[in-house]
Design a protein around this motif. Structure first.
Motif, PDB file in Angstrom:
ATOM      1  N   VAL A  32       1.617 -23.061  -7.253  1.00  0.00           N
ATOM      2  CA  VAL A  32       1.169 -22.856  -5.804  1.00  0.00           C
ATOM      3  C   VAL A  32       2.138 -21.984  -5.357  1.00  0.00           C
ATOM      4  CG1 VAL A  32       0.738 -23.722  -3.619  1.00  0.00           C
ATOM      5  CG2 VAL A  32       0.053 -24.954  -5.728  1.00  0.00           C
ATOM      6  N   TYR A  33       1.695 -20.956  -4.703  1.00  0.00           N
ATOM      7  CA  TYR A  33       2.555 -19.940  -3.992  1.00  0.00           C
ATOM      8  C   TYR A  33       2.171 -20.098  -2.427  1.00  0.00           C
ATOM      9  CZ  TYR A  33       3.967 -17.136  -7.718  1.00  0.00           C
ATOM     10  OH  TYR A  33       4.852 -16.634  -9.062  1.00  0.00           O
ATOM     11  N   ARG A  34       2.999 -19.905  -1.417  1.00  0.00           N
ATOM     12  CA  ARG A  34       2.920 -20.075  -0.142  1.00  0.00           C
ATOM     13  C   ARG A  34       3.326 -18.930   0.536  1.00  0.00           C
ATOM     14  NH1 ARG A  34       3.170 -25.326   3.999  1.00  0.00           N
ATOM     15  NH2 ARG A  34       1.544 -24.330   5.748  1.00  0.00           N
ATOM     16  N   ASP A  35       2.846 -18.134   1.271  1.00  0.00           N
ATOM     17  CA  ASP A  35       3.602 -16.644   1.845  1.00  0.00           C
ATOM     18  C   ASP A  35       4.294 -15.892   0.773  1.00  0.00           C
ATOM     19  OD1 ASP A  35       2.286 -17.547   4.471  1.00  0.00           O
ATOM     20  OD2 ASP A  35       4.036 -18.642   4.717  1.00  0.00           O
ATOM     21  N   LEU A 287      -1.662 -13.774  -9.039  1.00  0.00           N
ATOM     22  CA  LEU A 287      -2.457 -12.736  -8.792  1.00  0.00           C
ATOM     23  C   LEU A 287      -2.970 -12.941  -7.604  1.00  0.00           C
ATOM     24  CD1 LEU A 287      -3.765 -10.259  -9.950  1.00  0.00           C
ATOM     25  CD2 LEU A 287      -5.498 -11.702 -11.211  1.00  0.00           C
ATOM     26  N   TYR A 288      -3.557 -14.253  -7.364  1.00  0.00           N
ATOM     27  CA  TYR A 288      -4.236 -14.301  -5.937  1.00  0.00           C
ATOM     28  C   TYR A 288      -3.190 -14.330  -4.890  1.00  0.00           C
ATOM     29  CZ  TYR A 288      -8.764 -15.855  -7.760  1.00  0.00           C
ATOM     30  OH  TYR A 288     -10.129 -16.055  -8.237  1.00  0.00           O
ATOM     31  N   ALA A 289      -1.943 -14.442  -5.232  1.00  0.00           N
ATOM     32  CA  ALA A 289      -0.890 -14.535  -3.978  1.00  0.00           C
ATOM     33  C   ALA A 289      -0.739 -12.924  -3.673  1.00  0.00           C
ATOM     34  CB  ALA A 289       0.338 -14.942  -4.431  1.00  0.00           C
ATOM     35  N   GLY A 293      -1.033 -10.790  -0.053  1.00  0.00           N
ATOM     36  CA  GLY A 293       0.200 -10.694   0.569  1.00  0.00           C
ATOM     37  C   GLY A 293       1.250 -10.222  -0.558  1.00  0.00           C
ATOM     38  N   GLU A 294       2.443  -9.850   0.103  1.00  0.00           N
ATOM     39  CA  GLU A 294       3.627  -9.584  -1.054  1.00  0.00           C
ATOM     40  C   GLU A 294       3.964 -10.961  -1.686  1.00  0.00           C
ATOM     41  OE1 GLU A 294       6.599  -7.450   1.047  1.00  0.00           O
ATOM     42  OE2 GLU A 294       5.183  -5.652   1.625  1.00  0.00           O
ATOM     43  N   GLY A 297       8.580 -10.272  -2.291  1.00  0.00           N
ATOM     44  CA  GLY A 297       8.803  -8.743  -2.048  1.00  0.00           C
ATOM     45  C   GLY A 297       7.948  -7.605  -2.747  1.00  0.00           C
ATOM     46  N   GLY A 298       7.155  -7.964  -3.430  1.00  0.00           N
ATOM     47  CA  GLY A 298       6.560  -7.138  -4.472  1.00  0.00           C
ATOM     48  C   GLY A 298       5.410  -6.429  -3.682  1.00  0.00           C
ATOM     49  N   THR A 299       4.381  -6.127  -4.749  1.00  0.00           N
ATOM     50  CA  THR A 299       3.018  -5.496  -4.421  1.00  0.00           C
ATOM     51  C   THR A 299       2.056  -6.220  -3.752  1.00  0.00           C
ATOM     52  OG1 THR A 299       3.544  -3.667  -6.202  1.00  0.00           O
ATOM     53  CG2 THR A 299       1.155  -4.144  -5.231  1.00  0.00           C
ATOM     54  N   ARG A 300       1.518  -5.761  -2.674  1.00  0.00           N
ATOM     55  CA  ARG A 300       0.339  -6.537  -2.060  1.00  0.00           C
ATOM     56  C   ARG A 300      -0.938  -5.463  -2.541  1.00  0.00           C
ATOM     57  NH1 ARG A 300      -1.555  -8.796   4.013  1.00  0.00           N
ATOM     58  NH2 ARG A 300      -3.619  -8.719   3.350  1.00  0.00           N
ATOM     59  N   LEU A 301      -1.921  -6.231  -3.168  1.00  0.00           N
ATOM     60  CA  LEU A 301      -3.201  -5.584  -3.757  1.00  0.00           C
ATOM     61  C   LEU A 301      -4.327  -5.188  -2.704  1.00  0.00           C
ATOM     62  CD1 LEU A 301      -3.012  -7.487  -7.245  1.00  0.00           C
ATOM     63  CD2 LEU A 301      -2.285  -5.116  -6.929  1.00  0.00           C
ATOM     64  N   PHE A 302      -4.540  -6.150  -2.056  1.00  0.00           N
ATOM     65  CA  PHE A 302      -5.482  -5.939  -0.826  1.00  0.00           C
ATOM     66  C   PHE A 302      -5.389  -5.851   0.436  1.00  0.00           C
ATOM     67  CE2 PHE A 302      -9.109  -8.826  -3.080  1.00  0.00           C
ATOM     68  CZ  PHE A 302      -9.269  -7.693  -4.190  1.00  0.00           C
TER      69      PHE A 302
END
Length: 407
Positions: A32-35, A287-289, A293-294, A297-302
């Motif tokens: 699980v990722y959060r923010d 991938l869903y994260a 969002g980032e 600190g990396g890429t945001r896709l949508f």
């Protein structure tokens, strides 16, 4: 039990252990990722359903017989969520018009009255071609050109756009051919280069030979019966739909006949965008994260607008194939009876037998769960749902502050 949980998420660890003790789990991982930050990373059991050493096809690999932090498993229909993200990304870049006819990109698809089918109908399971009059063999199904030709030549089961029904297997060639016609690349290549690569997510549509040692073998499980627990009886219509070979439900799920060997390295190396993806729990969650969002600190896709599109309802109500009410956005399942997610704002996709991945922009949660034990259920697996409830307790102790999800 291996892995870590951030403070406050200890309940997820407890439920994950219960899945092994009470729900028949053999080997699994949940992340699980959060923010954009990882708050749960748990794995346990054996990498292979039979407890043996090695990866797919018996190849020796890292981790031996135990599930390791990099163990991957087949995603089945959770792959659809990854493929949908590819098409939405093409739309975001102005390369794919959701309101254009499919035939504008793929002229052969217009056969037998499918001229009215729009790209958005494909994503929302409204294209009208959930099955084929002649099922494909596994060899034919893993040939993208033959699969696409079969779908293009199929007469629709309903006028495109007028009803919806889960395109369980034909989604493979509908989405794959659209991406190929628009980009000149296979959908698996596009995902690797434009989604999984930038997100640094271990998800593949077409498992590379160099990663095959990481993929465990799957198999069926029978959840243990709890003494004294009431036994629910499925409705007659549901039983008929899933047992009658002539029903649209069975025909949709049996589009590939005989059923392919999902542990076959050749099958896993093939690019099947609706059912054959491979990934780790971290890869699916990451991938869903990255969609919302980032990540670290990396890429945001949508963009926010594309996130809005992903979670906006495009189909709802009785599903011609699943025979229960279902809800779809543009390619992703939405929160509902057929597939309960975290909140009404969630979008993602389950995989038949257990796998689940989704994002929830409201809470900033991204979730990935993979397993080697495939149960009989199609969408709402008890193990995945128990984990989702545990995450919801962290995000909303009242169970309703951010939108309740049915038990």
């Amino acid at each position: 039990m291996n892995g870590t949980t951030a403070p406050g998420f200890e309940g997820v660890r407890a439920v994950f252990a219960q899945n092994f003790e009470e729900r028949g789990e053999r080997g699994a991982g949940v992340v699980v990722y959060r923010d954009g930050h990882k708050v749960v990373d748990l794995y346990a059991g054996t990498r292979n359903i039979d407890g043996g050493v090695g990866g797919v096809g018996g190849a020796e690999g890292d981790g031996g017989a135990e599930w390791g932090p990099g163990t991957a498993q087949i995603l089945r229909s959770a792959t659809k969520g990854v493929s949908a993200a590819a098409l939405l990304l093409l739309h975001q870049r102005g390369l794919l018009d959701l309101d254009a006819p499919v035939g504008a990109y793929w002229p052969e698809f217009k056969a037998h009255g499918k001229e009215s089918a729009l790209v958005r109908h494909v994503l929302a399971h409204r294209a009208g071609v959930p099955a084929l009059d002649r099922p494909l063999t596994p060899a034919e199904a893993t040939d993208p050109e033959r699969g696409a030709a079969a779908v293009a030549a199929q007469a629709p089961f309903w006028a495109p756009g007028t009803e919806h029904g889960y395109h369980a297997q034909t989604y493979n060639w509908l989405t794959g051919e659209l991406v190929r016609r628009v980009t000149g690349r296979s959908l698996g290549t596009f995902v690797a280069e434009e989604l999984a690569g930038p997100a640094r997510a271990d998800v593949w549509i077409g498992l590379p030979e160099a990663q095959a040692h990481r993929a465990g073998r799957i198999g069926p499980i029978e959840p243990p019966t709890v003494p004294g627990a009431p036994r629910s009886r499925p409705k007659r219509a549901l039983v008929e739909a899933y047992t009658n070979p002539a029903s649209l439900t069975r025909r949709a799920f049996d589009t590939i006949t005989p059923a392919p060997d999902e542990n076959d390295p050749a099958y896993r190396a093939a690019e099947l965008p609706g059912s054959g993806g491979i990934g780790t729990a971290d890869g699916l969650a990451r991938l869903y994260a990255a969609l919302i969002g980032e990540v670290d600190g990396g890429t945001r896709l949508f963009t926010p607008e594309t996130v809005r599109l992903a979670r906006t309802e495009a189909s709802s109500g009785p599903d011609r194939v699943l025979v229960v009410p279902s809800r779809f956005g543009l390619g992703h399942m939405l929160h509902g009876i057929a597939s309960p997610l975290l909140t009404p704002h969630s979008f993602g996709h389950p995989g038949r037998g257990g796998v689940l991945g989704f994002a929830d922009p409201e809470t900033g949660i991204a979730f990935g769960y993979v397993t080697n034990g495939m149960s009989k259920g199609v969408t709402a697996d008890p193990r995945a749902q128990a984990l989702v409830r545990a995450v919801r307790e962290v995000c909303s102790p009242s169970g309703a502050a951010r939108g309740s999800v049915p038990e």
